[in-house]
Design an enzyme around this catalytic site. Structure first.
Site, PDB file in Angstrom:
ATOM      1  N   SER A 118     -10.178 107.329-127.498  1.00 25.11           N
ATOM      2  CA  SER A 118      -9.101 108.261-127.832  1.00 25.11           C
ATOM      3  C   SER A 118      -8.902 109.268-126.727  1.00 25.11           C
ATOM      4  O   SER A 118      -7.801 109.764-126.522  1.00 25.11           O
ATOM      5  CB  SER A 118      -9.439 109.032-129.110  1.00 25.11           C
ATOM      6  OG  SER A 118      -9.695 108.166-130.164  1.00 25.11           O
ATOM      7  N   HIS A 139      -5.325 101.455-127.494  1.00 23.07           N
ATOM      8  CA  HIS A 139      -5.638 102.548-128.418  1.00 23.07           C
ATOM      9  C   HIS A 139      -4.957 102.300-129.763  1.00 23.07           C
ATOM     10  O   HIS A 139      -3.762 102.547-129.937  1.00 23.07           O
ATOM     11  CB  HIS A 139      -5.190 103.889-127.804  1.00 23.07           C
ATOM     12  CG  HIS A 139      -5.603 105.069-128.614  1.00 23.07           C
ATOM     13  ND1 HIS A 139      -4.798 106.166-128.825  1.00 23.07           N
ATOM     14  CD2 HIS A 139      -6.757 105.334-129.277  1.00 23.07           C
ATOM     15  CE1 HIS A 139      -5.438 107.043-129.583  1.00 23.07           C
ATOM     16  NE2 HIS A 139      -6.623 106.565-129.870  1.00 23.07           N
ATOM     17  N   GLU A 151      -1.259 102.095-128.356  1.00 26.14           N
ATOM     18  CA  GLU A 151      -0.923 102.621-127.032  1.00 26.14           C
ATOM     19  C   GLU A 151      -1.656 101.743-126.011  1.00 26.14           C
ATOM     20  O   GLU A 151      -2.879 101.607-126.080  1.00 26.14           O
ATOM     21  CB  GLU A 151      -1.367 104.081-126.904  1.00 26.14           C
ATOM     22  CG  GLU A 151      -0.568 105.022-127.792  1.00 26.14           C
ATOM     23  CD  GLU A 151      -1.000 106.477-127.703  1.00 26.14           C
ATOM     24  OE1 GLU A 151      -0.143 107.362-127.758  1.00 26.14           O
ATOM     25  OE2 GLU A 151      -2.223 106.735-127.590  1.00 26.14           O
ATOM     26  N   ASN A 189      -1.374 111.811-129.185  1.00 27.34           N
ATOM     27  CA  ASN A 189      -2.249 112.980-129.370  1.00 27.34           C
ATOM     28  C   ASN A 189      -1.885 114.137-128.448  1.00 27.34           C
ATOM     29  O   ASN A 189      -2.130 115.297-128.775  1.00 27.34           O
ATOM     30  CB  ASN A 189      -3.715 112.584-129.214  1.00 27.34           C
ATOM     31  CG  ASN A 189      -4.186 111.790-130.422  1.00 27.34           C
ATOM     32  OD1 ASN A 189      -3.616 111.917-131.506  1.00 27.34           O
ATOM     33  ND2 ASN A 189      -5.187 110.953-130.249  1.00 27.34           N
TER      34      ASN A 189
HETATM   35  N1  LIG Z   1     -11.752 107.094-136.024  1.00 22.70           N
HETATM   36  C1  LIG Z   1     -10.519 107.197-135.553  1.00 22.70           C
HETATM   37  O1  LIG Z   1      -9.604 107.718-136.210  1.00 22.70           O
HETATM   38  C2  LIG Z   1     -10.196 106.643-134.184  1.00 22.70           C
HETATM   39  C3  LIG Z   1      -8.858 106.346-133.865  1.00 22.70           C
HETATM   40  C4  LIG Z   1      -8.569 105.779-132.617  1.00 22.70           C
HETATM   41  C5  LIG Z   1      -9.587 105.558-131.708  1.00 22.70           C
HETATM   42  N2  LIG Z   1     -10.869 105.886-132.029  1.00 22.70           N
HETATM   43  C6  LIG Z   1     -11.912 105.594-131.030  1.00 22.70           C
HETATM   44  O2  LIG Z   1     -12.548 104.387-131.404  1.00 22.70           O
HETATM   45  C7  LIG Z   1     -13.921 104.418-131.015  1.00 22.70           C
HETATM   46  C8  LIG Z   1     -14.813 104.186-132.223  1.00 22.70           C
HETATM   47  O3  LIG Z   1     -14.545 105.177-133.170  1.00 22.70           O
HETATM   48  P1  LIG Z   1     -14.951 105.008-134.706  1.00 22.70           P
HETATM   49  O4  LIG Z   1     -14.300 106.121-135.426  1.00 22.70           O
HETATM   50  O5  LIG Z   1     -14.728 103.609-135.136  1.00 22.70           O
HETATM   51  O6  LIG Z   1     -16.528 105.291-134.613  1.00 22.70           O
HETATM   52  P2  LIG Z   1     -17.683 104.859-135.644  1.00 22.70           P
HETATM   53  O7  LIG Z   1     -18.790 105.824-135.430  1.00 22.70           O
HETATM   54  O8  LIG Z   1     -17.134 104.657-137.012  1.00 22.70           O
HETATM   55  O9  LIG Z   1     -18.148 103.411-135.107  1.00 22.70           O
HETATM   56  C9  LIG Z   1     -18.781 103.214-133.870  1.00 22.70           C
HETATM   57  C10 LIG Z   1     -19.665 101.972-133.987  1.00 22.70           C
HETATM   58  O10 LIG Z   1     -20.177 101.675-132.686  1.00 22.70           O
HETATM   59  C11 LIG Z   1     -21.555 101.340-132.779  1.00 22.70           C
HETATM   60  N3  LIG Z   1     -22.156 101.695-131.494  1.00 22.70           N
HETATM   61  C12 LIG Z   1     -22.392 102.936-131.007  1.00 22.70           C
HETATM   62  N4  LIG Z   1     -22.896 102.860-129.748  1.00 22.70           N
HETATM   63  C13 LIG Z   1     -22.953 101.535-129.437  1.00 22.70           C
HETATM   64  C14 LIG Z   1     -23.362 100.808-128.285  1.00 22.70           C
HETATM   65  N5  LIG Z   1     -23.800 101.433-127.193  1.00 22.70           N
HETATM   66  N6  LIG Z   1     -23.268  99.457-128.311  1.00 22.70           N
HETATM   67  C15 LIG Z   1     -22.808  98.812-129.401  1.00 22.70           C
HETATM   68  N7  LIG Z   1     -22.422  99.442-130.526  1.00 22.70           N
HETATM   69  C16 LIG Z   1     -22.486 100.790-130.546  1.00 22.70           C
HETATM   70  C17 LIG Z   1     -22.080 102.147-133.968  1.00 22.70           C
HETATM   71  O11 LIG Z   1     -23.201 101.518-134.555  1.00 22.70           O
HETATM   72  C18 LIG Z   1     -20.878 102.157-134.905  1.00 22.70           C
HETATM   73  O12 LIG Z   1     -20.918 101.094-135.830  1.00 22.70           O
HETATM   74  C19 LIG Z   1     -14.130 105.770-130.320  1.00 22.70           C
HETATM   75  O13 LIG Z   1     -13.967 105.616-128.938  1.00 22.70           O
HETATM   76  C20 LIG Z   1     -13.022 106.620-130.919  1.00 22.70           C
HETATM   77  O14 LIG Z   1     -12.635 107.679-130.077  1.00 22.70           O
HETATM   78  C21 LIG Z   1     -11.210 106.408-133.250  1.00 22.70           C
END
Ligand SMILES: NC(=O)c1ccc[n+]([C@@H]2O[C@H](COP(=O)([O-])OP(=O)(O)OC[C@H]3O[C@@H](n4cnc5c(N)ncnc54)[C@H](O)[C@@H]3O)[C@@H](O)[C@H]2O)c1
Length: 284
Positions: A118, A139, A151, A189
């Site tokens: 993000s 994204h 995106e 954003n």
């Molecule tokens: N949550 C949102 O609204 C949203 C929206 C768009 C983008 N994002 C982006 O998406 C990404 C994930 O966000 P999320 O909300 O799904 O997070 P989350 O914490 O729900 O999930 C992350 C997952 O990654 C795993 N993980 C962490 N480190 C790891 C590694 N080194 N190798 C393998 N697996 C690993 C964790 O076990 C977890 O299951 C981030 O970069 C975030 O900025 C999030």
């Protein structure tokens, strides 16, 4: 054209992205660094398809066929032969850089490497991979199976053909693929986060009732949900972090989070997930 897709990180976003890719006909190999998180993620994908069948938007046979194209991976090496990998792990620059370094050393030379970050520089992630010409941002928005937008982030280092293929891939997921520069907050954003911060500023400076402020934006500006209710849904901690990232990325303190937001996070009032933010919610 159906492709082999690797998804890394099966949390909120990754599980949704897996579901979207399977529904579009791709084969998916799903990996999470934590076995428990992997099982939970795979279960969420199965539930996603069960929901589609329940709602009548998908036949049981199609849901079964989609899930038959899903496999779980035990290690990054299992993703060696995928056409495209989509990373959705923790939003920490060093952690993402380490992973892309490993992907750069592991995947086939013609694979596309995509990050769902993000707020972290896609250019920095691309450089860490050792093959920056093959890295893009994809994204997705939360929840990925519902939100139309992706995106597609373009760095100065990407091969134009790789970028065109990434746009085509996102469109093939039945998404609105919008080209985006690699700038803090990308497009949505960059606009939305400061607007929400201004809503907090207005609340603090005018002493307006949060309910009235939200009602005003809904009735007067056509917002489907008031800005304060939207921050409650996103999470005040997430909004705080997003403001900080944009302010830091642009080097402009105007974008810094309003002190009221920081204070509420400090007090543990994070929005819906804690039952209290700008509004109060039933405990979940
Ligand atoms: N949550 C949102 O609204 C949203 C929206 C768009 C983008 N994002 C982006 O998406 C990404 C994930 O966000 P999320 O909300 O799904 O997070 P989350 O914490 O729900 O999930 C992350 C997952 O990654 C795993 N993980 C962490 N480190 C790891 C590694 N080194 N190798 C393998 N697996 C690993 C964790 O076990 C977890 O299951 C981030 O970069 C975030 O900025 C999030």
């Amino acid at each position: 054209m159906a492709q082999a897709v690797g998804v890394i990180g099966l949390g909120t976003m990754g599980a949704g992205i897996v579901e979207v890719c399977l529904a579009a006909g791709h084969e998916v190999i799903a990996y999470d660094g934590y076995p428990e998180a992997r099982e939970k993620g795979l279960e969420r994908v199965r539930k996603g398809f069960a929901r589609r069948v329940e709602k009548g938007t998908m036949e049981q046979a199609d849901a079964d066929a989609a899930l038959a194209r899903l496999s779980g991976a035990e290690a990054i090496a299992d993703l060696r032969d995928v056409d495209i990998v989509i990373e959705a792990i923790a939003e920490i620059p060093e952690v993402k850089h380490d992973l892309f370094r490993e992907l750069g050393a592991t995947l086939q030379p013609d694979a596309i490497l995509a990050t769902n970050t993000s707020a972290i520089s896609v250019t920095g992630i691309a450089e860490a991979s050792g093959r920056p010409e093959r890295v893009v941002g994809l994204h997705f928005f939360n929840p990925a199976p519902v939100m139309k937008l992706v995106e597609v982030v373009r760095t100065a280092l990407v091969d134009p053909q790789v970028y065109a293929d990434a746009i085509e891939f996102a469109e093939g997921l039945d998404k609105e693929a919008v080209p985006c520069p690699d700038t803090p907050g990308f497009l949505v954003n960059r606009v939305l986060v400061p607007m929400l911060n201004d809503a907090v500023r207005t609340l603090a400076e005018t002493g307006a009732d949060p309910i009235d402020l939200d009602r005003a934006l809904k009735a007067g500006a056509g917002w489907p949900m008031g800005p304060l209710a939207l921050i409650d849904l996103i999470g005040l901690d997430v909004q705080l972090h997003a403001c900080e990232a944009i302010a830091e990325g642009l080097g402009d303190p105007h974008f810094a989070p309003h002190p009221l937001l920081a204070q509420m996070v400090e007090e543990g009032r994070l929005g819906r997930k804690t039952g209290e933010g700008f509004h109060t919610y039933e405990a979940r």
